[in-house]
Design a protein around this motif. Structure first.
Motif, PDB file in Angstrom:
ATOM      1  N   ARG A  66       0.852  -1.185   0.000  1.00 21.43           N
ATOM      2  CA  ARG A  66       0.000   0.000   0.000  1.00 21.43           C
ATOM      3  C   ARG A  66       0.887   1.234   0.000  1.00 21.43           C
ATOM      4  O   ARG A  66       1.971   1.245   0.598  1.00 21.43           O
ATOM      5  CB  ARG A  66      -0.888   0.034   1.251  1.00 21.43           C
ATOM      6  N   ASP A  76      -8.566   4.510   0.432  1.00 19.02           N
ATOM      7  CA  ASP A  76      -9.859   3.909   0.730  1.00 19.02           C
ATOM      8  C   ASP A  76     -10.631   4.792   1.724  1.00 19.02           C
ATOM      9  O   ASP A  76     -10.050   5.457   2.584  1.00 19.02           O
ATOM     10  CB  ASP A  76      -9.707   2.490   1.263  1.00 19.02           C
ATOM     11  N   ARG A  79     -10.056   5.260   5.571  1.00 21.47           N
ATOM     12  CA  ARG A  79      -8.825   5.896   6.033  1.00 21.47           C
ATOM     13  C   ARG A  79      -8.625   7.291   5.445  1.00 21.47           C
ATOM     14  O   ARG A  79      -7.648   7.967   5.767  1.00 21.47           O
ATOM     15  CB  ARG A  79      -7.624   5.011   5.685  1.00 21.47           C
ATOM     16  N   ARG A 135      -6.403  -0.417  -3.002  1.00 19.14           N
ATOM     17  CA  ARG A 135      -7.491  -0.755  -2.089  1.00 19.14           C
ATOM     18  C   ARG A 135      -7.177  -2.092  -1.423  1.00 19.14           C
ATOM     19  O   ARG A 135      -6.046  -2.529  -1.386  1.00 19.14           O
ATOM     20  CB  ARG A 135      -8.833  -0.807  -2.842  1.00 19.14           C
ATOM     21  N   TRP A 136      -8.207  -2.777  -0.902  1.00 14.23           N
ATOM     22  CA  TRP A 136      -7.974  -3.991  -0.124  1.00 14.23           C
ATOM     23  C   TRP A 136      -7.399  -5.126  -0.966  1.00 14.23           C
ATOM     24  O   TRP A 136      -6.433  -5.784  -0.564  1.00 14.23           O
ATOM     25  CB  TRP A 136      -9.287  -4.469   0.516  1.00 14.23           C
ATOM     26  N   ASN A 162      -2.656  -8.895   8.263  1.00 17.03           N
ATOM     27  CA  ASN A 162      -4.036  -8.567   8.615  1.00 17.03           C
ATOM     28  C   ASN A 162      -5.062  -9.373   7.824  1.00 17.03           C
ATOM     29  O   ASN A 162      -5.748  -8.839   6.945  1.00 17.03           O
ATOM     30  CB  ASN A 162      -4.281  -7.068   8.453  1.00 17.03           C
ATOM     31  N   PRO A 164      -8.147 -10.396   8.190  1.00 14.53           N
ATOM     32  CA  PRO A 164      -9.536  -9.981   7.949  1.00 14.53           C
ATOM     33  C   PRO A 164      -9.704  -8.970   6.822  1.00 14.53           C
ATOM     34  O   PRO A 164     -10.795  -8.863   6.264  1.00 14.53           O
ATOM     35  CB  PRO A 164      -9.956  -9.356   9.297  1.00 14.53           C
ATOM     36  N   ASN A 165      -8.658  -8.237   6.488  1.00 14.99           N
ATOM     37  CA  ASN A 165      -8.792  -7.167   5.505  1.00 14.99           C
ATOM     38  C   ASN A 165      -8.165  -7.551   4.160  1.00 14.99           C
ATOM     39  O   ASN A 165      -8.778  -8.212   3.346  1.00 14.99           O
ATOM     40  CB  ASN A 165      -8.191  -5.878   6.058  1.00 14.99           C
ATOM     41  N   CYS A 166      -6.931  -7.127   3.932  1.00 10.00           N
ATOM     42  CA  CYS A 166      -6.357  -7.256   2.588  1.00 10.00           C
ATOM     43  C   CYS A 166      -6.061  -8.687   2.154  1.00 10.00           C
ATOM     44  O   CYS A 166      -6.356  -9.046   1.005  1.00 10.00           O
ATOM     45  CB  CYS A 166      -5.121  -6.380   2.468  1.00 10.00           C
ATOM     46  N   ARG A 168      -7.650 -11.390   3.021  1.00  4.81           N
ATOM     47  CA  ARG A 168      -8.954 -12.005   2.764  1.00  4.81           C
ATOM     48  C   ARG A 168      -9.548 -11.509   1.447  1.00  4.81           C
ATOM     49  O   ARG A 168     -10.025 -12.309   0.627  1.00  4.81           O
ATOM     50  CB  ARG A 168      -9.909 -11.699   3.920  1.00  4.81           C
ATOM     51  N   ALA A 169      -9.507 -10.189   1.233  1.00  7.94           N
ATOM     52  CA  ALA A 169     -10.031  -9.647  -0.022  1.00  7.94           C
ATOM     53  C   ALA A 169      -9.271 -10.211  -1.217  1.00  7.94           C
ATOM     54  O   ALA A 169      -9.871 -10.559  -2.243  1.00  7.94           O
ATOM     55  CB  ALA A 169      -9.944  -8.122  -0.013  1.00  7.94           C
ATOM     56  N   ARG A 190      -3.316 -11.540  12.540  1.00  7.16           N
ATOM     57  CA  ARG A 190      -4.715 -11.462  12.943  1.00  7.16           C
ATOM     58  C   ARG A 190      -5.535 -12.659  12.434  1.00  7.16           C
ATOM     59  O   ARG A 190      -6.627 -12.523  11.898  1.00  7.16           O
ATOM     60  CB  ARG A 190      -5.353 -10.139  12.507  1.00  7.16           C
TER      61      ARG A 190
END
Length: 223
Positions: A66, A76, A79, A135-136, A162, A164-166, A168-169, A190
């Motif tokens: 990022r 995004d 943020r 983005r994610w 992380n 749950p965020n990037c 996972r996407a 996480r």
């Protein structure tokens, strides 16, 4: 729905045609940074081992990063307010935007923010690259799919920052594009049992770094 078996013909990783994709493993996201992600520094040893295994096997490694460019406002929504106040997180050209220590090849150049922001991959070493995602997901407005095609990749192994965020996407985007997908469960921050169960349900194979290393063989050594 139960997770797929390692020998499922439709989803089983094809390690001879695989690439490792690390997500957001940058200095500003390390655990002790002001806006860091808990657990990220702690998985760095496993991440480095995974990168080393892919290099030894002659398989590609792609570091997805990022870059929050306050001047462009291309951040995004969740943020955007924070960045607009002058907070600097993974700002282009900053030390915080660089890959975490020991992740890139020893002789790799610094990240070239202008090149990455232009949407082009940056070569960091033999079959090793960095790309920027705005983005994610690692496929959204990035050259990742084109690069994977050029490299002959049909299996994407994810690790990084992380879940749950990037990550996972990115996993869902890869699945939507019919890649075989694996996640290194001990090389991503996480992690939760629920998250692993959910992504396992879409055909993602869950591996540890040691299990991965047992399956990766040097190019030309596969039966």
């Amino acid at each position: 729905m139960s997770a797929p078996g390692i020998n499922d013909p439709h989803t089983a990783p094809d390690f001879a045609s695989s690439a490792l994709v690390t997500i957001d493993v940058q200095n500003d996201f390390l655990s002790d940074s002001p806006y860091g992600i808990p657990g990220t520094t702690e998985v760095l040893p496993a991440l480095k081992a995974a990168v080393s295994a892919f290099r030894s096997a002659g398989r590609p490694v792609i570091h997805v990063v990022r870059l929050y460019d306050a001047a462009s406002g291309d951040v995004d929504l969740v943020r955007r307010g924070l960045i607009s106040t002058g907070v600097s997180i993974v700002a282009p050209g900053s030390k915080g935007s660089g890959l975490a220590p020991g992740l890139a090849p020893d002789d790799a150049p610094d990240l070239d923010a202008d090149l990455l922001l232009s949407g082009r991959p940056q070569r960091l070493g033999t079959d090793e690259y960095a790309i920027f995602k705005p983005r994610w997901g690692a496929f959204y407005r990035t050259p990742l799919q084109e690069l994977l095609g050029e490299l002959g990749v049909n299996t994407v192994v994810f690790a990084g920052c992380n879940l749950p965020n990037c990550p996972r996407a990115s996993i869902f985007e890869a699945s939507e594009r019919d890649y075989r997908v694996a996640l290194l469960s001990d090389a991503v921050s996480r992690v939760s049992d629920d998250a692993l169960s959910e992504i396992g349900g879409i055909g993602v194979h869950l591996l540890t770094v040691s299990a991965l290393s047992d399956r990766l063989l040097p190019t030309g050594a596969h039966p």
